[in-house]
Design a protein around this motif. Structure first.
Motif, PDB file in Angstrom:
ATOM      1  N   THR A 386       0.814  -1.223   0.037  1.00 56.87           N
ATOM      2  CA  THR A 386      -0.047  -0.187  -0.054  1.00 56.87           C
ATOM      3  C   THR A 386       0.748   1.243   0.014  1.00 56.87           C
ATOM      4  OG1 THR A 386      -1.740  -1.226   1.433  1.00 56.87           O
ATOM      5  CG2 THR A 386      -1.956   1.254   1.448  1.00 56.87           C
ATOM      6  N   GLU A 513      -8.676  -2.312  -8.719  1.00 55.33           N
ATOM      7  CA  GLU A 513      -9.556  -2.896  -7.512  1.00 55.33           C
ATOM      8  C   GLU A 513     -10.779  -3.350  -8.160  1.00 55.33           C
ATOM      9  OE1 GLU A 513      -8.480  -4.797  -5.161  1.00 55.33           O
ATOM     10  OE2 GLU A 513      -6.353  -3.718  -4.780  1.00 55.33           O
ATOM     11  N   HIS A 544      -5.433  -7.091  -5.241  1.00 50.02           N
ATOM     12  CA  HIS A 544      -4.730  -7.816  -4.277  1.00 50.02           C
ATOM     13  C   HIS A 544      -4.777  -9.209  -4.419  1.00 50.02           C
ATOM     14  CE1 HIS A 544      -4.698  -3.348  -2.532  1.00 50.02           C
ATOM     15  NE2 HIS A 544      -3.777  -3.907  -1.925  1.00 50.02           N
TER      16      HIS A 544
END
Length: 593
Positions: A386, A513, A544
């Motif tokens: 991140t 995402e 992710h």
């Protein structure tokens, strides 16, 4: 940039100056012709209205003493005609002024809304959306009376004063000068009040903006509020914000209302002075009819003066809102077309980042010489910790921000040398924050391609596996959804947003995402549809879940502002580097579950 909050007053970056008032006339200029016609009608009404006291003077001083009934009849006819003309002119004035004023407000509202569409993300990130909304709605509406009635009424009142003074000087110049004796007192009162009034309304503007921001924030976060039982605490905060608004409003109107009684008292004292001078004969010799006519003209003189005073009050108040409006309009977009920008031709999809440096804040680089080449048709997965700069890469590619150093090329063309529209119209971007607009599902999917047929919409929905749940809804693709898609699940919102992006048929596809809210079973089906869609397109995928990116042409592991590793899944696993560690961490976590 630090984010301004609902409990922080916004400070004006530039104080008020006369140029702000001049800028209003930019919006007034297109309506010159109807304004001139309205002013002519107003002048005609003023002349007709001024006939009354003069006719009264003739009747008292001449017609009645001479018992001339024929003259009395014709004076009565003229008087009635003047009343009718005045009434018709005033009716036209009210209608015309309202139309012109609302058209001007519409143009101003359109200008600020259009400008907001061009401002960068940083502008919206730096202040509550409620404080932006109030500029487009409340502050513009606050100018309604000023522009619908104020400006033209001001000219009308000035004309009325001039016409009245013309009649007064024609009848008795000396008595007219007595009538103007207290005008300097009025100007003294105005000068004393104006500074305090403007400051008070600046404070009121801040408190209004703060309250609007908190209400907007509270409504947007109502689910969180109720989930944590914060209603009572939020009510306490709202009470404080509301009290601050009330106190600032009371102070502002107290100052504003000082002017009207001041002007009213001066008007009454002027009337008394005229009676005193006329009766005592102090330098004047007037008849009863002249004195009565003068008292009528004094009323006709001071009534518009009172209106001018009220307009000045409104103008001082409006300057506070004009300052905020023009402050927003003066914000220069960080990202805009260069003067020599050209139209980007249909792209193939080759992408180059050449020694790209970028920072959101001074002295803190997010990308530090990022360098890579992507061939047209490749699917690139961006992974890493991140804050490493994955989203920054796609934001720069979409030109939501500009690089600080280095360059980004598409098909060998620097993206800063082409127009934003021609660049973004060939890119499909689905950001992490999915937004569904109020309207039907089909309208939401068509958002990026307004001319798409219903068959094209359905085909896009089928590819992303949204068709199955849409067809089961009450009205299918014509089902109405509420703002932000609150009646849909998070996964359904993302599937609709995905269909919207794919329908635009982009040459470069960016997914940030995109599958984060989709369950594993749906994601498997979605991947099947994407494999066909991604053929021949350049794509950048941030995810992710390793399962989402395993089949990408290449995977870039980004950390410390650079691409640390690049290769396909098997190659990076064999290296047993950063990507291998990330994969193993996720695998161990899944095993533990």
């Amino acid at each position: 940039m630090a984010r301004n909050k609902f409990d922080v007053d916004e400070e004006l970056e530039e104080g008020f100056n006369a140029s702000h008032l001049k800028r209003i006339f930019v919006y007034i200029k297109p309506y010159q012709k109807p304004i001139y016609i309205t002013l002519f009608v107003i002048l005609l009404a003023n002349i007709a209205q001024m006939a009354g006291p003069y006719l009264t003077k003739i009747v008292i001083d001449q017609t009645i003493p001479n018992q001339d009934y024929t003259e009395l009849f014709w004076i009565a006819v003229i008087f009635i005609l003047s009343v009718v003309v005045t009434g018709l002119c005033m009716r036209y004035r009210i209608f015309s002024i309202t139309v012109i004023g609302q058209d001007i407000l519409k143009d101003m509202r359109t200008a600020i809304f259009s400008h907001l569409q061009k401002l960068p993300f940083s502008y919206f990130d730096s202040r509550p959306h409620g404080k932006i909304l109030i500029r487009v709605v409340n502050y513009i509406n606050m100018l309604s009376d000023l522009l619908s009635n104020g400006l033209i009424n001001l000219i009308s009142d000035i004309l009325s004063v001039i016409v009245t003074l013309g009649f007064m000087f024609a009848i008795d110049p000396t008595l007219t000068l007595y009538s103007l004796a207290l005008v300097p007192v009025l100007f003294l009162i105005v000068m004393i009040i104006k500074t305090a009034q403007r400051k008070a309304y600046q404070v009121l503007s801040n408190k209004t903006s703060n309250m609007n921001a908190y209400i907007h924030e509270s409504i947007a976060g109502i689910k969180v509020t109720q989930s944590f039982a914060r209603e009572e605490k939020n009510f306490e905060i709202f009470s404080d914000v509301s009290d601050a608004y009330r106190e600032s409003w009371m102070k502002a109107v107290k100052i504003q209302f000082l002017l009207w009684p001041g002007v009213q008292n001066i008007a009454v004292m002027t009337t008394c002075l005229i009676y005193y001078v006329g009766i005592r004969g102090l330098g004047v010799d007037v008849s009863t009819g002249t004195l009565i006519a003068f008292v009528g003209y004094v009323g006709n003189f001071w009534n518009p003066v009172i209106n001018i005073g009220n307009f000045y009050n409104a103008l001082i108040t409006a300057t506070t809102y004009l300052e905020r409006i023009f402050e927003t309009l003066d914000v220069e977009p960080d990202i805009k077309d260069l003067p020599q920008a050209k139209i980007m031709q249909p792209i193939k999809g080759n992408v180059d980042f050449n020694q790209v440096y970028f920072r959101y804040e001074k002295g803190k680089d997010i990308l530090k010489g990022t360098d890579f080449h992507v061939e047209a048709g490749e699917s690139i997965a961006l992974v890493g910790p991140t804050g490493a700069g994955k989203t920054t890469v796609i934001n720069l590619l979409s030109r939501f921000y500009d690089v600080n150093d280095g360059e980004i090329l598409i098909d060998g063309e620097n993206i800063r040398d082409v127009t934003l529209h021609s660049l973004r119209s060939q890119m499909g971007v689905m950001l992490q924050d999915t937004f569904i607009f109020s309207g039907t599902i089909i309208e939401n999917i068509r958002y990026g391609k307004l001319d798409a047929t219903e068959e094209e919409v359905i085909q896009a929905a089928k590819i992303v596996r949204a068709h199955d749940f849409i067809k089961d809804l009450k009205d299918g693709y014509h089902t109405e959804v509420k703002e932000r898609g609150s009646t849909l699940s998070a996964g359904q919102r993302q599937l609709i947003s995905f269909a919207r992006t794919l329908l635009a048929n982009p040459r470069i596809l960016i997914l940030d995402e995109a599958t984060s809210s989709i369950d594993t079973k749906t994601e498997v089906l979605l991947q099947e549809g994407l494999e066909k869609l991604l053929e021949g397109r350049t794509s950048f995928i941030i995810a992710h879940r390793i399962s989402t990116i395993k089949n990408s042409s290449r995977i870039f592991y980004i950390d410390n502002g650079q691409v640390q590793e690049a290769g396909n899944h098997d190659e990076l696993m064999a290296q047993k580097g950063y990507y291998y560690q990330l994969y193993q961490a996720q695998f161990d976590l899944l095993q533990a579950l």
